[in-house]
Design a protein around this motif. Structure first.
Motif, short mmCIF file in Angstrom:
data_model
loop_
_atom_site.label_atom_id
_atom_site.label_comp_id
_atom_site.label_asym_id
_atom_site.label_seq_id
_atom_site.Cartn_x
_atom_site.Cartn_y
_atom_site.Cartn_z
N ASP A 73 -11.86 63.48 -19.20
CA ASP A 73 -11.48 64.35 -18.09
C ASP A 73 -12.22 65.68 -18.15
N GLU A 74 -12.34 66.20 -19.37
CA GLU A 74 -13.04 67.47 -19.56
C GLU A 74 -13.98 67.35 -20.73
N VAL A 75 -15.10 68.06 -20.66
CA VAL A 75 -16.02 68.13 -21.80
C VAL A 75 -16.44 69.57 -22.02
N GLY A 76 -16.92 69.84 -23.22
CA GLY A 76 -17.33 71.20 -23.54
C GLY A 76 -17.78 71.32 -24.98
N PHE A 77 -17.62 72.51 -25.53
CA PHE A 77 -18.08 72.75 -26.90
C PHE A 77 -17.02 73.49 -27.71
N VAL A 78 -16.99 73.15 -28.99
CA VAL A 78 -16.14 73.85 -29.95
C VAL A 78 -17.03 74.25 -31.13
N ASP A 79 -17.25 75.53 -31.30
CA ASP A 79 -18.03 76.02 -32.45
C ASP A 79 -19.37 75.28 -32.61
N GLY A 80 -20.02 74.96 -31.52
CA GLY A 80 -21.32 74.31 -31.59
C GLY A 80 -21.28 72.80 -31.56
N PHE A 81 -20.09 72.23 -31.58
CA PHE A 81 -19.96 70.77 -31.53
C PHE A 81 -19.60 70.30 -30.12
N PRO A 82 -20.30 69.27 -29.61
CA PRO A 82 -19.91 68.72 -28.31
C PRO A 82 -18.54 68.05 -28.43
N ALA A 83 -17.69 68.28 -27.44
CA ALA A 83 -16.31 67.80 -27.53
C ALA A 83 -15.81 67.39 -26.16
N ALA A 84 -14.69 66.68 -26.16
CA ALA A 84 -14.05 66.25 -24.92
C ALA A 84 -12.57 66.57 -25.03
N SER A 85 -11.89 66.54 -23.88
CA SER A 85 -10.48 66.92 -23.88
C SER A 85 -9.77 66.28 -22.70
N ASP A 86 -8.47 66.05 -22.87
CA ASP A 86 -7.64 65.64 -21.75
C ASP A 86 -6.67 66.78 -21.37
N GLY A 87 -6.97 67.98 -21.86
CA GLY A 87 -6.11 69.12 -21.58
C GLY A 87 -5.07 69.35 -22.67
N LYS A 88 -4.68 68.25 -23.32
CA LYS A 88 -3.66 68.37 -24.39
C LYS A 88 -4.29 68.27 -25.76
N GLN A 89 -5.27 67.40 -25.87
CA GLN A 89 -5.95 67.19 -27.14
C GLN A 89 -7.45 67.31 -26.92
N ALA A 90 -8.14 67.78 -27.93
CA ALA A 90 -9.61 67.81 -27.88
C ALA A 90 -10.13 66.93 -29.01
N TRP A 91 -11.29 66.33 -28.80
CA TRP A 91 -11.91 65.49 -29.82
C TRP A 91 -13.42 65.63 -29.74
N LEU A 92 -14.09 65.31 -30.82
CA LEU A 92 -15.55 65.41 -30.86
C LEU A 92 -16.19 64.26 -30.09
N ALA A 93 -17.39 64.50 -29.58
CA ALA A 93 -18.08 63.51 -28.73
C ALA A 93 -19.35 63.01 -29.42
N HIS A 94 -19.60 61.71 -29.27
CA HIS A 94 -20.76 61.06 -29.90
C HIS A 94 -22.06 61.38 -29.17
N CYS A 95 -22.51 62.63 -29.26
CA CYS A 95 -23.84 62.96 -28.75
C CYS A 95 -24.88 62.72 -29.84
N TYR A 96 -26.14 62.70 -29.43
CA TYR A 96 -27.27 62.62 -30.36
C TYR A 96 -27.08 63.63 -31.50
N GLY A 97 -27.26 63.15 -32.74
CA GLY A 97 -27.18 64.04 -33.89
C GLY A 97 -25.79 64.19 -34.50
N MET A 98 -24.77 63.65 -33.83
CA MET A 98 -23.42 63.76 -34.39
C MET A 98 -23.27 62.77 -35.56
N VAL A 99 -22.53 63.21 -36.58
CA VAL A 99 -22.37 62.42 -37.81
C VAL A 99 -20.94 61.90 -37.90
N GLY A 100 -20.80 60.61 -38.20
CA GLY A 100 -19.48 59.99 -38.27
C GLY A 100 -19.29 59.17 -39.53
N VAL A 101 -18.06 58.70 -39.68
CA VAL A 101 -17.63 57.99 -40.88
C VAL A 101 -17.59 56.49 -40.60
#
Lengths: 288, 288
Positions: free
Chosen positions: B130-158
């Motif tokens: 629903d929403e996207v943006g940035f948190v401290d330099g990290f690309p992120a997404a949100s539904d207004g209640k929760q925010a989570w990181l987004a799998h853009c180029y260069g993002m590191v995951g487990v």
């Protein structure tokens, strides 16, 4: 029978029973009159052209190819998360390659009528266009009146300078990173890499501005580019088949990529974005 | 003073006057307690961690790093247009590397409160959230209640298996292709490569299923991974600065990437997509 849809690397495994479905409307062969074969030392790259959207450019590229313009040309640029570009390797214009009878300037070409090109709409909210979908295997966008090709991974375009007619197909690029969709309707797209993409995307990045290689010694030579019908590999490569984006099988493919019902997914998104769809291909013969 | 925003390759050119703006709120240094330095034969990769979103995983990765778990580990997978993955190079579980005191299982971690993490909303229609943006330099997404990181180029995951607690940070991956956003809220993201991305993205692709290398001889050795504060390169690397995504300068950067007023653009889109924004970085010292 299981096909590997998710990676170009995986698509080209021999499929023993694929011949049986040659008559199926779900798959089509490449048109050897509109397919380029680029031969690198590392392997072959197959590019399907899109005359539906860029007839003048495609005609001109075929003229350049027929004149041998690209034989002994080079990959001159590799910019991380963006594009790989090829063409004339000479920094010195006095040594510029002959372009034979090809036109030297062609104005940009973007648009087709969405009804005439059988635009298959995708249910997706898109950051850049009102509507997105596929035309004959090419990712495309539309405003309902006009359709144009979209800069997804693997799409091939015509390098140009500031003037809108400064490109003619003698310099080409392919998208190797996250889709730079802001280039849509700004640079003429002429086709898509359907085999060998990993040979281009994994090239070392150029250290010059915009990822250009700083010295000729870093260039990657292009042995030649032929029209598939004129290539001695025509029989082999033409066994490569592309899923028809008008088919029910493609609708199933999109659904699968949207719903992600595999057990691994904790929270399947239920959504899909144009450049994450991917168009399946398969081969009965090619073994890399 | 001109900064090169468009390519990681270009970002790291020495900027002679950059020191003068160290006090500016537009730029910040890396937190050496939350930054990893991965040393490959080809060069250094710097990864900024995101404890705001994945505190348990970040703590565990730091425990693994501190135990030397990754020293002599390897890059074991390179899948075209998708990810590069690293971790234990042993196919034989009996030779599995010691994980010291690190937790062996951690359940996935995705969410932060968008107000608590200072979510900077981007004006963009997004295919997945629903929403996207940035948190401290990290690309992120949100539904207004929760925010989570987004799998853009260069993002590191487990990396994980089917079970939601089957990852612990001993296997990590980085996005090297078009953003696989369907992985959002399915795999724990823990950070972002802020330098050296091209060393990972240009690796030859693995020929095994999912791009895994088929033999150990194809593995790329990781000499070591250290926390930046424990590295003898701490002084050099910490001169790397990231543009604050809360700053007015970042708003200007987004505007520039959205409007594309350069003469080259024939039809600037006026729109932008999350993973095409890019977060500028610069360095006063690093010369590659």
């Amino acid at each position: 029978m299981k096909f590997a849809y998710f990676s170009l690397t995986l698509l080209l495994v021999a499929m023993p029973f694929a011949d049986a479905s040659d008559q199926s409307t779900a798959w089509r062969r490449l048109n050897i009159d509109n397919t380029l074969l680029m031969q690198l030392e590392s392997g072959d790259v197959v590019i399907e052209l899109a005359p539906q959207f860029a007839p003048k450019h495609v005609r001109n590229i075929k003229a350049l190819v027929s004149d041998g313009y690209f034989d002994g040309s080079a990959i001159i640029r590799s910019q991380d998360n963006y594009v790989v570009q090829w063409g004339d390797p000479n920094f010195d214009n006095s040594k510029a390659r002959s372009q034979g009878n090809a036109a030297k300037e062609i104005d940009v070409e973007f648009f087709a009528n969405p009804r005439e090109v059988d635009f298959q709409r995708l249910e997706s909210r898109d950051a850049y266009a009102d509507e997105v979908g596929f035309v004959d295997g090419f990712p495309a966008a539309s405003d309902g009146k006009q359709a144009w090709l979209a800069h997804c991974y693997g799409m091939v375009g015509v390098s140009r300078d500031v003037a809108s007619n400064s490109g003619n197909g003698s310099g080409l690029y392919v998208v190797t990173g996250h889709a730079p969709r802001h280039l849509d309707k700004n640079v003429t797209l002429v086709g898509r890499v359907v085999k060998g993409m990993e040979l281009l995307s994994s090239l070392s990045r150029g250290t010059g501005e915009l990822g250009f290689f700083e010295t000729k010694s870093e260039h990657i030579e292009i042995e030649n580019i032929d029209l598939l019908k004129d290539s001695d590999l025509a029989d082999t490569v033409s066994s490569l088949q592309i899923m028809r984006t008008q088919s029910d099988e493609f609708k199933q493919h999109v659904l699968k990529r949207t719903t992600r019902t595999e057990a691994w997914f904790l929270e399947p998104t239920g959504r899909i974005e144009l450049c994450n769809v991917g168009v399946p291909s398969r081969s009965t013969k090619i073994k890399n």
